[in-house]
Write a protein that holds these residues in place. Structure first.
Motif, PDB file in Angstrom:
ATOM      1  N   ALA A  91       0.837  -1.203   0.000  1.00 11.92           N
ATOM      2  CA  ALA A  91       0.000   0.000   0.000  1.00 11.92           C
ATOM      3  C   ALA A  91       0.871   1.253   0.000  1.00 11.92           C
ATOM      4  CB  ALA A  91      -0.940  -0.017   1.194  1.00 11.92           C
ATOM      5  N   GLU A  92       1.979   1.215   0.751  1.00  9.77           N
ATOM      6  CA  GLU A  92       2.874   2.378   0.821  1.00  9.77           C
ATOM      7  C   GLU A  92       3.545   2.631  -0.533  1.00  9.77           C
ATOM      8  OE1 GLU A  92       2.991  -0.213   3.067  1.00  9.77           O
ATOM      9  OE2 GLU A  92       1.880   0.846   4.626  1.00  9.77           O
ATOM     10  N   GLU A  93       4.020   1.572  -1.188  1.00 11.73           N
ATOM     11  CA  GLU A  93       4.627   1.720  -2.515  1.00 11.73           C
ATOM     12  C   GLU A  93       3.596   2.240  -3.517  1.00 11.73           C
ATOM     13  OE1 GLU A  93       7.972  -1.850  -2.406  1.00 11.73           O
ATOM     14  OE2 GLU A  93       5.871  -2.348  -2.838  1.00 11.73           O
ATOM     15  N   SER A  94       2.386   1.699  -3.441  1.00  6.41           N
ATOM     16  CA  SER A  94       1.319   2.125  -4.345  1.00  6.41           C
ATOM     17  C   SER A  94       1.007   3.608  -4.163  1.00  6.41           C
ATOM     18  CB  SER A  94       0.056   1.296  -4.097  1.00  6.41           C
ATOM     19  OG  SER A  94       0.280  -0.065  -4.368  1.00  6.41           O
ATOM     20  N   TRP A  95       0.938   4.047  -2.921  1.00  7.04           N
ATOM     21  CA  TRP A  95       0.600   5.441  -2.634  1.00  7.04           C
ATOM     22  C   TRP A  95       1.646   6.392  -3.231  1.00  7.04           C
ATOM     23  CZ3 TRP A  95      -3.706   7.742  -1.652  1.00  7.04           C
ATOM     24  CH2 TRP A  95      -3.701   9.076  -1.242  1.00  7.04           C
ATOM     25  N   LYS A  96       2.907   5.972  -3.256  1.00  9.50           N
ATOM     26  CA  LYS A  96       3.955   6.822  -3.837  1.00  9.50           C
ATOM     27  C   LYS A  96       3.687   7.069  -5.324  1.00  9.50           C
ATOM     28  CE  LYS A  96       7.471   5.761  -0.473  1.00  9.50           C
ATOM     29  NZ  LYS A  96       8.746   5.140  -0.166  1.00  9.50           N
ATOM     30  N   VAL A 106      -5.052   0.620  -7.686  1.00  6.75           N
ATOM     31  CA  VAL A 106      -6.496   0.690  -7.484  1.00  6.75           C
ATOM     32  C   VAL A 106      -6.752   1.042  -6.029  1.00  6.75           C
ATOM     33  CG1 VAL A 106      -8.667  -0.604  -7.465  1.00  6.75           C
ATOM     34  CG2 VAL A 106      -7.015  -0.947  -9.322  1.00  6.75           C
ATOM     35  N   ILE A 107      -7.577   2.047  -5.836  1.00  7.71           N
ATOM     36  CA  ILE A 107      -7.973   2.475  -4.492  1.00  7.71           C
ATOM     37  C   ILE A 107      -9.475   2.268  -4.376  1.00  7.71           C
ATOM     38  CG2 ILE A 107      -8.227   4.440  -2.931  1.00  7.71           C
ATOM     39  CD1 ILE A 107      -5.685   5.598  -4.181  1.00  7.71           C
ATOM     40  N   LYS A 108      -9.883   1.643  -3.304  1.00  8.94           N
ATOM     41  CA  LYS A 108     -11.306   1.576  -2.965  1.00  8.94           C
ATOM     42  C   LYS A 108     -11.496   2.444  -1.742  1.00  8.94           C
ATOM     43  CE  LYS A 108     -11.903  -3.011  -4.866  1.00  8.94           C
ATOM     44  NZ  LYS A 108     -12.153  -4.421  -4.580  1.00  8.94           N
ATOM     45  N   GLY A 109     -12.613   3.156  -1.702  1.00 10.46           N
ATOM     46  CA  GLY A 109     -12.828   4.043  -0.567  1.00 10.46           C
ATOM     47  C   GLY A 109     -14.172   4.723  -0.618  1.00 10.46           C
ATOM     48  N   THR A 110     -14.274   5.764   0.187  1.00 12.84           N
ATOM     49  CA  THR A 110     -15.510   6.531   0.272  1.00 12.84           C
ATOM     50  C   THR A 110     -15.225   7.996  -0.038  1.00 12.84           C
ATOM     51  OG1 THR A 110     -15.223   6.861   2.651  1.00 12.84           O
ATOM     52  CG2 THR A 110     -16.580   4.991   1.964  1.00 12.84           C
ATOM     53  N   THR A 111     -16.235   8.651  -0.565  1.00 16.52           N
ATOM     54  CA  THR A 111     -16.101  10.060  -0.917  1.00 16.52           C
ATOM     55  C   THR A 111     -17.035  10.916  -0.081  1.00 16.52           C
ATOM     56  OG1 THR A 111     -17.781   9.847  -2.639  1.00 16.52           O
ATOM     57  CG2 THR A 111     -15.464   9.579  -3.306  1.00 16.52           C
ATOM     58  N   ARG A 112     -16.666  12.182   0.003  1.00 14.57           N
ATOM     59  CA  ARG A 112     -17.552  13.165   0.613  1.00 14.57           C
ATOM     60  C   ARG A 112     -17.238  14.519   0.012  1.00 14.57           C
ATOM     61  NH1 ARG A 112     -15.784  16.666   4.644  1.00 14.57           N
ATOM     62  NH2 ARG A 112     -13.571  16.448   5.100  1.00 14.57           N
ATOM     63  N   GLU A 113     -18.264  15.310  -0.193  1.00 15.98           N
ATOM     64  CA  GLU A 113     -18.061  16.660  -0.692  1.00 15.98           C
ATOM     65  C   GLU A 113     -17.627  17.543   0.469  1.00 15.98           C
ATOM     66  OE1 GLU A 113     -20.360  20.294  -2.966  1.00 15.98           O
ATOM     67  OE2 GLU A 113     -21.447  18.420  -2.610  1.00 15.98           O
ATOM     68  N   ARG A 129     -16.088  25.435 -15.227  1.00  9.30           N
ATOM     69  CA  ARG A 129     -16.062  25.796 -13.811  1.00  9.30           C
ATOM     70  C   ARG A 129     -16.356  24.549 -12.979  1.00  9.30           C
ATOM     71  NH1 ARG A 129     -15.229  30.294 -11.996  1.00  9.30           N
ATOM     72  NH2 ARG A 129     -15.912  31.460 -13.822  1.00  9.30           N
ATOM     73  N   LYS A 130     -15.463  24.241 -12.063  1.00  5.45           N
ATOM     74  CA  LYS A 130     -15.634  23.088 -11.165  1.00  5.45           C
ATOM     75  C   LYS A 130     -15.462  23.616  -9.742  1.00  5.45           C
ATOM     76  CE  LYS A 130     -13.918  19.755 -14.518  1.00  5.45           C
ATOM     77  NZ  LYS A 130     -15.138  19.248 -15.001  1.00  5.45           N
ATOM     78  N   SER A 131     -16.561  24.019  -9.167  1.00  8.68           N
ATOM     79  CA  SER A 131     -16.520  24.711  -7.875  1.00  8.68           C
ATOM     80  C   SER A 131     -16.662  23.794  -6.670  1.00  8.68           C
ATOM     81  CB  SER A 131     -17.618  25.776  -7.835  1.00  8.68           C
ATOM     82  OG  SER A 131     -18.882  25.150  -8.013  1.00  8.68           O
ATOM     83  N   ARG A 132     -16.925  22.520  -6.888  1.00  8.02           N
ATOM     84  CA  ARG A 132     -17.119  21.581  -5.776  1.00  8.02           C
ATOM     85  C   ARG A 132     -15.870  20.741  -5.570  1.00  8.02           C
ATOM     86  NH1 ARG A 132     -22.718  20.853  -5.071  1.00  8.02           N
ATOM     87  NH2 ARG A 132     -23.744  22.747  -5.739  1.00  8.02           N
ATOM     88  N   TYR A 133     -15.493  20.551  -4.308  1.00  7.89           N
ATOM     89  CA  TYR A 133     -14.347  19.719  -3.955  1.00  7.89           C
ATOM     90  C   TYR A 133     -14.848  18.411  -3.354  1.00  7.89           C
ATOM     91  CZ  TYR A 133     -11.220  23.699  -4.524  1.00  7.89           C
ATOM     92  OH  TYR A 133     -10.493  24.745  -5.038  1.00  7.89           O
ATOM     93  N   VAL A 134     -14.279  17.303  -3.811  1.00  8.68           N
ATOM     94  CA  VAL A 134     -14.645  15.985  -3.297  1.00  8.68           C
ATOM     95  C   VAL A 134     -13.374  15.306  -2.796  1.00  8.68           C
ATOM     96  CG1 VAL A 134     -15.642  13.721  -3.848  1.00  8.68           C
ATOM     97  CG2 VAL A 134     -16.594  15.800  -4.884  1.00  8.68           C
ATOM     98  N   GLU A 135     -13.490  14.708  -1.616  1.00  9.50           N
ATOM     99  CA  GLU A 135     -12.375  13.991  -0.999  1.00  9.50           C
ATOM    100  C   GLU A 135     -12.655  12.499  -1.043  1.00  9.50           C
ATOM    101  OE1 GLU A 135     -10.445  15.303   2.931  1.00  9.50           O
ATOM    102  OE2 GLU A 135     -11.836  13.691   3.495  1.00  9.50           O
ATOM    103  N   LEU A 136     -11.664  11.734  -1.482  1.00  2.23           N
ATOM    104  CA  LEU A 136     -11.762  10.273  -1.493  1.00  2.23           C
ATOM    105  C   LEU A 136     -10.827   9.743  -0.412  1.00  2.23           C
ATOM    106  CD1 LEU A 136     -11.551   7.967  -4.625  1.00  2.23           C
ATOM    107  CD2 LEU A 136     -10.753   7.293  -2.396  1.00  2.23           C
ATOM    108  N   THR A 137     -11.396   9.069   0.576  1.00  3.97           N
ATOM    109  CA  THR A 137     -10.616   8.468   1.660  1.00  3.97           C
ATOM    110  C   THR A 137     -10.474   6.975   1.379  1.00  3.97           C
ATOM    111  OG1 THR A 137     -11.451  10.093   3.231  1.00  3.97           O
ATOM    112  CG2 THR A 137     -10.497   8.076   4.147  1.00  3.97           C
ATOM    113  N   PRO A 138      -9.237   6.489   1.197  1.00  8.44           N
ATOM    114  CA  PRO A 138      -9.031   5.072   0.873  1.00  8.44           C
ATOM    115  C   PRO A 138      -9.391   4.144   2.035  1.00  8.44           C
ATOM    116  CG  PRO A 138      -7.095   6.368   0.285  1.00  8.44           C
ATOM    117  CD  PRO A 138      -7.980   7.249   1.116  1.00  8.44           C
ATOM    118  N   THR A 139     -10.011   3.015   1.679  1.00  4.44           N
ATOM    119  CA  THR A 139     -10.183   1.919   2.635  1.00  4.44           C
ATOM    120  C   THR A 139      -9.267   0.762   2.256  1.00  4.44           C
ATOM    121  OG1 THR A 139     -12.072   1.101   1.361  1.00  4.44           O
ATOM    122  CG2 THR A 139     -12.554   2.506   3.266  1.00  4.44           C
ATOM    123  N   SER A 140      -8.848   0.705   0.977  1.00  6.88           N
ATOM    124  CA  SER A 140      -7.842  -0.268   0.546  1.00  6.88           C
ATOM    125  C   SER A 140      -7.084   0.294  -0.655  1.00  6.88           C
ATOM    126  CB  SER A 140      -8.477  -1.614   0.194  1.00  6.88           C
ATOM    127  OG  SER A 140      -9.172  -1.534  -1.033  1.00  6.88           O
TER     128      SER A 140
END
Length: 142
Positions: free
Chosen positions: A14-19, A86-93, A115-126
């Motif tokens: 996971a650490e190597e992948s994140w790099k 590949v990251i699996k996770g959840t998003t939130r605006e 114009r893209k005024s909305r920010y979405v965060e993806l938090t990985p679960t795997s």
């Protein structure tokens, strides 16, 4: 070590992948609503263990509101090697003004002149990744 001596596929931690994710700025986000899959190309910025991307009101944002569980893929291909994460996770605006102000300080700009005024965060679960040493198919051995 010659290319024939290298393993064709190497599983990344996971650490190597994140790099790899931190050094890349584009990928695809996949989601499903009411059993119907959908996939969108996005540009993103990886920081503090999350991915951040911008979007506008529309299908992508609506689908993320209905089902925040997503998959994301980014990859790279060179002449003799490639990789895929590949990251699996959840998003939130992001909704709090302090969060949005912090996001606006990051180097994340839309690639398309819209114009893209909305920010979405993806938090990985795997996080899973593979590195590929490219080359021709081996000869059959009898």
């Amino acid at each position: 070590m010659t290319s024939e001596e290298k393993p064709p596929v190497v599983e990344l931690t996971a650490e190597e992948s994140w790099k790899y994710v931190e050094k890349t700025f584009h990928g695809r986000i996949a989601m499903s609503v009411a059993g119907e899959p959908d996939i969108f190309p996005i540009n993103y910025y990886a920081h503090d263990g999350v991915l951040l991307f911008r979007t506008a009101p529309g299908n992508k944002l609506a689908e993320l509101t209905v089902n925040s569980h997503v998959a994301f893929e980014t990859d790279g291909i060179m002449s003799d090697e490639a990789w895929s994460v590949v990251i699996k996770g959840t998003t939130r605006e992001l909704e709090l003004s302090a969060e949005i102000e912090e996001a606006e300080k990051l180097p994340l700009k839309p690639w398309v002149r819209t114009r893209k005024s909305r920010y979405v965060e993806l938090t990985p679960t795997s996080i899973t990744g593979r590195f590929f040493n490219l080359g021709p198919e081996p000869d059959d051995e009898d």
